[in-house]
Design an enzyme around this catalytic site. Structure first.
Site, mmCIF file in Angstrom:
data_model
loop_
_atom_site.group_PDB
_atom_site.id
_atom_site.type_symbol
_atom_site.label_atom_id
_atom_site.label_comp_id
_atom_site.label_asym_id
_atom_site.label_seq_id
_atom_site.Cartn_x
_atom_site.Cartn_y
_atom_site.Cartn_z
ATOM 1 N N LYS A 197 12.824 -28.183 -21.258
ATOM 2 C CA LYS A 197 12.888 -28.123 -22.719
ATOM 3 C C LYS A 197 14.162 -28.810 -23.175
ATOM 4 O O LYS A 197 15.269 -28.407 -22.805
ATOM 5 C CB LYS A 197 12.861 -26.681 -23.193
ATOM 6 C CG LYS A 197 13.035 -26.549 -24.696
ATOM 7 C CD LYS A 197 12.769 -25.149 -25.176
ATOM 8 C CE LYS A 197 13.011 -25.066 -26.674
ATOM 9 N NZ LYS A 197 12.756 -23.738 -27.200
ATOM 10 N N ARG A 207 11.950 -24.737 -37.257
ATOM 11 C CA ARG A 207 13.004 -23.836 -37.744
ATOM 12 C C ARG A 207 12.805 -23.517 -39.225
ATOM 13 O O ARG A 207 13.106 -22.401 -39.659
ATOM 14 C CB ARG A 207 14.375 -24.449 -37.448
ATOM 15 C CG ARG A 207 14.569 -24.540 -35.927
ATOM 16 C CD ARG A 207 15.879 -25.130 -35.490
ATOM 17 N NE ARG A 207 15.844 -25.339 -34.036
ATOM 18 C CZ ARG A 207 16.630 -26.192 -33.396
ATOM 19 N NH1 ARG A 207 17.515 -26.905 -34.058
ATOM 20 N NH2 ARG A 207 16.526 -26.318 -32.088
ATOM 21 N N LYS A 251 8.656 -30.229 -23.061
ATOM 22 C CA LYS A 251 8.736 -30.137 -24.520
ATOM 23 C C LYS A 251 9.966 -30.875 -25.018
ATOM 24 O O LYS A 251 11.031 -30.677 -24.418
ATOM 25 C CB LYS A 251 8.812 -28.660 -24.879
ATOM 26 C CG LYS A 251 8.998 -28.353 -26.317
ATOM 27 C CD LYS A 251 9.213 -26.879 -26.488
ATOM 28 C CE LYS A 251 9.526 -26.619 -27.938
ATOM 29 N NZ LYS A 251 10.080 -25.333 -28.164
HETATM 30 C C1 PBG Z 1 12.313 -21.175 -29.677
HETATM 31 C C2 PBG Z 1 11.350 -22.287 -29.807
HETATM 32 C C3 PBG Z 1 11.519 -23.494 -30.491
HETATM 33 C C4 PBG Z 1 10.297 -24.129 -30.445
HETATM 34 C C5 PBG Z 1 9.427 -23.324 -29.705
HETATM 35 N N1 PBG Z 1 10.106 -22.191 -29.311
HETATM 36 C C6 PBG Z 1 12.679 -24.027 -31.257
HETATM 37 C C7 PBG Z 1 13.969 -24.225 -30.623
HETATM 38 O O1 PBG Z 1 14.125 -24.130 -29.403
HETATM 39 O O2 PBG Z 1 14.900 -24.456 -31.366
HETATM 40 C C8 PBG Z 1 9.996 -25.429 -31.119
HETATM 41 C C9 PBG Z 1 8.560 -25.702 -31.378
HETATM 42 C C10 PBG Z 1 8.304 -26.774 -32.361
HETATM 43 O O3 PBG Z 1 9.205 -27.490 -32.817
HETATM 44 O O4 PBG Z 1 7.130 -26.918 -32.713
HETATM 45 N N2 PBG Z 1 13.132 -21.120 -28.620
#
Ligand code: PBG
Length: 327
Positions: A197, A207, A251
């Protein structure tokens, strides 16, 4: 292979020939619907930076789950958009067995038992600083966070979640969550690790969706991966597999297809990809402006994930894809 005995255009002449020689396909079984739940009744709150995606109250989410299941989509991933009043520095609402996500999960499970439910494990929907872990003196505490994540995983699984998806990027969390589940007789529950990630700008609209816009203090670069790295992604994945991950995720999606491909070819483990909020927003905005052929680009994007090696795709557009496949 030489011209003219070989003519690569020969099998491209008709649709039936192209179908016969197609190397990759997208099916409804490849899809995971992703969406947001909010407190309330009969609510479908629009998210400005994610047109056509809504924060759904639990009753609306259940109706959505029924539709998702009827379309043949195997699973959904649900994220809670909490009232900011419920957020605090420790994210304590995350481990409340009666919190919004747990109630949403049990309602969906009861109404649509055959639809798989995936839940994030991370503190960002619950913290007022919007970080995924405990923040003390400007630092994210790793091991203390992992202890809370184990409790969060347990309440979500007990509510009916089938697959726990740690998205926090703390070191060692997969092994600890696996142990917590096993110690509590929950050895049949799966872990889908957000293994690679990246600290990405593409999460911006997500967010907004969680009401975290503007609350994030600093950035997530001390725990999420540097977009400059790919060898490190393989180390992250190797460790998560060793710690007990059943599936791993890369991701964001489209900007990281090289990582998807390397993970799949190196480990040959179920590899999922997340088409994240910013990717969705770019596609949707261009489509709404009439600048791109929306359906065609959506399907081409899905195919690119499959070609790269993905076994499943988390996408806000899962219903659109399923409907196009049904045509
Ligand atoms: C939380 C999380 C995030 C996403 C999925 N789980 C945001 C982040 O890590 O700041 C992002 C998913 C998206 O942008 O569609 N940890």
């Amino acid at each position: 292979m030489h011209f003219p005995s070989t003519r690569l255009r020969r099998p491209r002449q008709t649709q039936w020939l192209r179908n016969l020689v197609a190397e990759h396909t997208v099916t409804v079984n490849d899809l995971i619907w992703t969406g947001f739940v909010v407190e309330g009744v009969a609510l479908r709150e629009p998210i400005p930076s994610m047109p056509a995606v809504h924060r759904l109250s639990i009753d609306e989410l259940v109706a959505e789950a029924q539709e998702v299941h009827a379309l043949g989509i195997p699973a959904m991933a649900i994220f809670p958009a909490l009232d900011n009043k419920l957020k605090n520095a420790k994210g304590s609402e995350a481990t409340n067995p009666d919190n919004l996500i747990c109630r949403a999960v049990s309602a969906v499970k009861k109404a649509v038992p055959d639809l798989g439910i995936i839940c994030d494990v991370a503190l960002d929907p619950f913290t007022d600083h919007a970080h995924d872990g405990l923040l003390v003196d400007g630092k994210i505490l790793n091991d203390e966070t992992v202890e809370i994540l184990c409790q969060q995983a347990l309440v979500q699984v007990r509510a009916g979640c089938d697959i726990i998806a740690p998205s926090d990027m703390m070191d060692g969390r997969v092994g600890s969550i696996r142990k917590a589940l096993d110690d509590n007789g929950l050895q049949d529950k799966l872990i889908l690790s957000y293994a690679a990630k990246y600290a990405s700008g593409f999460y911006g609209p997500f967010r907004d969706a969680l009401n975290n816009k503007g609350s994030l203090k600093g950035d997530k670069k001390t725990y999420q991966m540097d977009p400059a790295n790919s060898e490190e992604a393989l180390r992250e994945v190797a460790m998560d597999i060793a710690e007990g991950a059943d599936m791993v995720m890369v991701k964001p999606g489209l900007p990281y297809l090289d990582i998807v491909h390397r993970v799949k070819t190196t480990f040959n483990i179920p590899t999922f990809v997340y088409q994240v909020s910013g990717e969705y927003a770019m596609w949707k905005a261009a489509a709404q402006n009439g600048w791109i052929d929306s359906d065609r680009i959506l399907m081409e994007t899905m195919l690119s994930f499959k070609r790269a090696g993905a076994d499943a795709i988390l996408t806000y557009a899962a219903k659109d894809v399923a409907k196009l496949l049904g045509k």
